[in-house]
Design a protein around this motif. Structure first.
Motif, PDB file in Angstrom:
ATOM      1  N   LEU A 188      -8.934   5.822  55.295  1.00 40.04           N
ATOM      2  CA  LEU A 188      -9.243   4.416  54.983  1.00 40.04           C
ATOM      3  C   LEU A 188     -10.750   4.157  55.036  1.00 40.04           C
ATOM      4  N   ILE A 189     -11.423   4.740  56.014  1.00 42.02           N
ATOM      5  CA  ILE A 189     -12.872   4.582  56.134  1.00 42.02           C
ATOM      6  C   ILE A 189     -13.554   5.065  54.855  1.00 42.02           C
ATOM      7  N   SER A 190     -13.165   6.232  54.398  1.00 41.84           N
ATOM      8  CA  SER A 190     -13.774   6.800  53.194  1.00 41.84           C
ATOM      9  C   SER A 190     -13.451   5.968  51.956  1.00 41.84           C
ATOM     10  N   LEU A 191     -12.195   5.557  51.836  1.00 39.11           N
ATOM     11  CA  LEU A 191     -11.761   4.795  50.666  1.00 39.11           C
ATOM     12  C   LEU A 191     -12.485   3.450  50.574  1.00 39.11           C
ATOM     13  N   VAL A 192     -12.516   2.715  51.682  1.00 37.87           N
ATOM     14  CA  VAL A 192     -13.097   1.366  51.659  1.00 37.87           C
ATOM     15  C   VAL A 192     -14.607   1.419  51.474  1.00 37.87           C
ATOM     16  N   SER A 193     -15.280   2.346  52.176  1.00 36.19           N
ATOM     17  CA  SER A 193     -16.736   2.405  52.054  1.00 36.19           C
ATOM     18  C   SER A 193     -17.151   2.796  50.645  1.00 36.19           C
ATOM     19  N   ARG A 194     -16.439   3.754  50.050  1.00 38.82           N
ATOM     20  CA  ARG A 194     -16.811   4.187  48.705  1.00 38.82           C
ATOM     21  C   ARG A 194     -16.391   3.178  47.636  1.00 38.82           C
TER      22      ARG A 194
ATOM     23  N   ARG B 144      -9.848  20.559  60.500  1.00 37.34           N
ATOM     24  CA  ARG B 144     -11.106  19.886  60.152  1.00 37.34           C
ATOM     25  C   ARG B 144     -11.435  19.983  58.667  1.00 37.34           C
ATOM     26  N   LEU B 145     -11.351  21.180  58.120  1.00 38.59           N
ATOM     27  CA  LEU B 145     -11.716  21.359  56.712  1.00 38.59           C
ATOM     28  C   LEU B 145     -10.734  20.653  55.787  1.00 38.59           C
ATOM     29  N   ALA B 146      -9.449  20.719  56.128  1.00 33.24           N
ATOM     30  CA  ALA B 146      -8.445  20.018  55.322  1.00 33.24           C
ATOM     31  C   ALA B 146      -8.687  18.510  55.367  1.00 33.24           C
ATOM     32  N   THR B 147      -9.060  18.017  56.551  1.00 36.75           N
ATOM     33  CA  THR B 147      -9.341  16.586  56.679  1.00 36.75           C
ATOM     34  C   THR B 147     -10.559  16.199  55.851  1.00 36.75           C
ATOM     35  N   ARG B 148     -11.623  17.003  55.904  1.00 38.62           N
ATOM     36  CA  ARG B 148     -12.800  16.691  55.097  1.00 38.62           C
ATOM     37  C   ARG B 148     -12.470  16.712  53.609  1.00 38.62           C
ATOM     38  N   ALA B 149     -11.595  17.620  53.211  1.00 34.34           N
ATOM     39  CA  ALA B 149     -11.194  17.665  51.806  1.00 34.34           C
ATOM     40  C   ALA B 149     -10.452  16.385  51.420  1.00 34.34           C
ATOM     41  N   ARG B 150      -9.533  15.942  52.277  1.00 27.27           N
ATOM     42  CA  ARG B 150      -8.790  14.708  51.976  1.00 27.27           C
ATOM     43  C   ARG B 150      -9.726  13.495  51.987  1.00 27.27           C
ATOM     44  N   VAL B 151     -10.674  13.498  52.914  1.00 28.67           N
ATOM     45  CA  VAL B 151     -11.648  12.408  52.965  1.00 28.67           C
ATOM     46  C   VAL B 151     -12.459  12.345  51.671  1.00 28.67           C
ATOM     47  N   ARG B 152     -12.814  13.506  51.135  1.00 30.52           N
ATOM     48  CA  ARG B 152     -13.583  13.518  49.883  1.00 30.52           C
ATOM     49  C   ARG B 152     -12.732  13.033  48.713  1.00 30.52           C
TER      50      ARG B 152
ATOM     51  N   GLY C 223     -10.538  16.402  38.561  1.00 28.41           N
ATOM     52  CA  GLY C 223     -10.566  17.745  39.120  1.00 28.41           C
ATOM     53  C   GLY C 223     -10.732  17.739  40.628  1.00 28.41           C
ATOM     54  N   VAL C 224     -11.629  16.891  41.134  1.00 32.19           N
ATOM     55  CA  VAL C 224     -11.829  16.801  42.586  1.00 32.19           C
ATOM     56  C   VAL C 224     -10.548  16.322  43.271  1.00 32.19           C
ATOM     57  N   VAL C 225      -9.910  15.312  42.704  1.00 35.67           N
ATOM     58  CA  VAL C 225      -8.685  14.777  43.304  1.00 35.67           C
ATOM     59  C   VAL C 225      -7.585  15.842  43.345  1.00 35.67           C
ATOM     60  N   LEU C 226      -7.459  16.624  42.276  1.00 39.46           N
ATOM     61  CA  LEU C 226      -6.367  17.589  42.181  1.00 39.46           C
ATOM     62  C   LEU C 226      -6.627  18.891  42.936  1.00 39.46           C
ATOM     63  N   LEU C 227      -7.903  19.299  43.019  1.00 44.38           N
ATOM     64  CA  LEU C 227      -8.199  20.654  43.488  1.00 44.38           C
ATOM     65  C   LEU C 227      -8.928  20.743  44.827  1.00 44.38           C
ATOM     66  N   GLN C 228      -9.523  19.633  45.300  1.00 41.80           N
ATOM     67  CA  GLN C 228     -10.361  19.724  46.495  1.00 41.80           C
ATOM     68  C   GLN C 228      -9.609  20.302  47.688  1.00 41.80           C
ATOM     69  N   ILE C 229      -8.416  19.796  47.969  1.00 44.30           N
ATOM     70  CA  ILE C 229      -7.666  20.259  49.142  1.00 44.30           C
ATOM     71  C   ILE C 229      -7.264  21.714  48.972  1.00 44.30           C
TER      72      ILE C 229
END
Length: 404
Positions: free
Chosen positions: A8-14, A124-132, A246-252
């Motif tokens: 939510l933090i990432s979504l709202v700020s961006r 951690r890395l999976a979370t950062r991917a979802r945050v992105r 592409g980022v949405v589909l492949l980042q994670i």
């Protein structure tokens, strides 16, 4: 609960920064009456100062507490965004964009430190991917709202868009304060201790070189399409859409396996190769027929997004795996500084050298990407991960505990 709050933090700020990115340039030139040259110089100078301060800002996140630092930088960003509506001269604009640049780069290290502390190591890395991914979705939504502001095209609409961004940033601040508090580190280490870690410093430089893919997408490719190819200008929006999807589909998916030094090294090498291939495809587009040009541009965009995702994952993985106890903020700040340098030098590099040279310029860029990617594993092989737990790390929540 923590992961949901981070998303939510990432979504709202961006969402807010997407609105501001759409309208701020036109506001300061058409409403505030500043010249394009003044705006460009102010943005470059502000970014340079913020990049230079990145490690120090990360050090403050260690010393003051990463959550509080994150919240404070959001407050600064909200105040500066609201203050933008009052700008009517270059001096005022410089103050505002300096505050915005410091807040943006400082948040990168504070956010990374918070995630390191509140998320289990294997997540951690999976979370950062979802945050992105959430950040990309939020930015796209904000850009759409900004488009409505641009369609109305009145001073009041521009001011309303900027003030809406400030409100969304304050909502983000409230969400950040819902996260667990990250204990401040009181051990007596210097504010530039990370610079003694030569392998990590070299890695951040290589990662920063790879990060010129960002201005390549936003600045170089649109300009190249306009002045160096016969492709229709609307293809730019198609390529940006390909990147976002592409980022949405492949980042994670592509981030998996990059949470170790070896995994980060592999990701960095692959990122360099993919970005080099994208440049090679772009180098041909100045000499092809329109149908082939469009096909090559789409191909380059698809390959580029793979390199972009792997570059991000490589930076996250190495900066977490190599952070010693008590210095996570500093290492996140150094990582942000490397990426910031890429953002800083990229536009000048592409506009002054690559685009004027055409095919040769793109091939030189391809060689730069490939070299940075190939050198990344060699540099990381000399790096030593810390052997002791980091004091930033909080105990896992009950539902996150694993059987021993």
């Amino acid at each position: 609960m923590i992961n949901r709050t981070l998303l939510l933090i990432s979504l709202v700020s961006r969402l807010g920064t997407g609105i501001a990115a759409s309208v701020s340039a036109l506001f300061v030139t058409q409403v505030a009456g500043l010249s394009l040259r003044s705006v460009g110089l102010a943005l470059t100078a502000a970014t340079a100062v913020a990049v230079a301060a990145s490690i120090w800002l990360g050090h403050l996140a260690d010393r003051l507490g990463a959550r509080e630092m994150y919240a404070g930088l959001l407050a600064l960003q909200a105040a500066a965004t609201a203050g933008l509506v009052l700008v009517r001269d270059v001096g005022g604009y410089v103050m505002v964009v300096l505050a915005l640049a410091v807040a943006d780069l400082g948040q990168r290290s504070a956010q990374g430190t918070v995630i390191h502390a509140v998320v289990a190591p294997d997540q951690r890395l999976a979370t950062r991917a979802r945050v992105r991914v959430a950040a990309n979705l939020g930015f796209a939504g904000g850009a759409g709202l900004g488009g409505i502001v641009l369609a109305v095209d009145t001073p009041a609409a521009y001011q309303g868009g900027l003030l809406a961004t400030a409100v969304l940033l304050l909502i983000t601040l409230a969400l950040v304060l819902r996260l667990p508090r990250v204990p401040a580190v009181t051990s007596p280490t210097g504010s530039w201790e990370v610079l003694r870690d030569r392998p990590f410093v070299l890695f951040t430089g290589l990662n920063g070189l790879l990060n010129i893919h960002n201005p390549m997408l936003i600045v170089a490719i649109p300009l190249w399409i306009a002045v160096g190819t016969d492709a229709p200008h609307w293809i730019v929006s198609v390529l940006l859409g390909v990147n976002a999807i592409g980022v949405v589909l492949l980042q994670i998916r592509l981030t998996r396996g990059t949470d170790s030094v070896a995994g980060a090294a592999r990701a960095g090498r692959r990122a360099g190769v993919l970005l080099a291939l994208a440049c090679a495809a772009l180098s041909l587009t100045g000499r092809t027929s329109i149908a082939v040009t469009v096909a090559l541009l789409v191909l380059a965009s698809i390959v580029h997004v793979g390199g972009e995702i792997l570059e991000s994952a490589s930076g996250w993985g190495a900066s977490y795996a190599l952070s010693p106890p008590g210095l996570v903020g500093q290492y996140q700040g150094a990582h942000a500084m490397g990426r910031g340098l890429g953002d800083l030098i990229g536009p000048t590099l592409f506009t002054a050298i690559v685009i004027p040279l055409g095919l040769t310029g793109w091939l030189l860029t391809a060689a730069t990407f490939a070299t940075a990617g190939i050198l990344t594993p060699a540099v990381l092989r000399t790096a030593a991960p810390p052997a002791t737990p980091d004091p930033h790390t909080l105990p896992a929540e009950p539902h996150d505990r694993r059987p021993r």
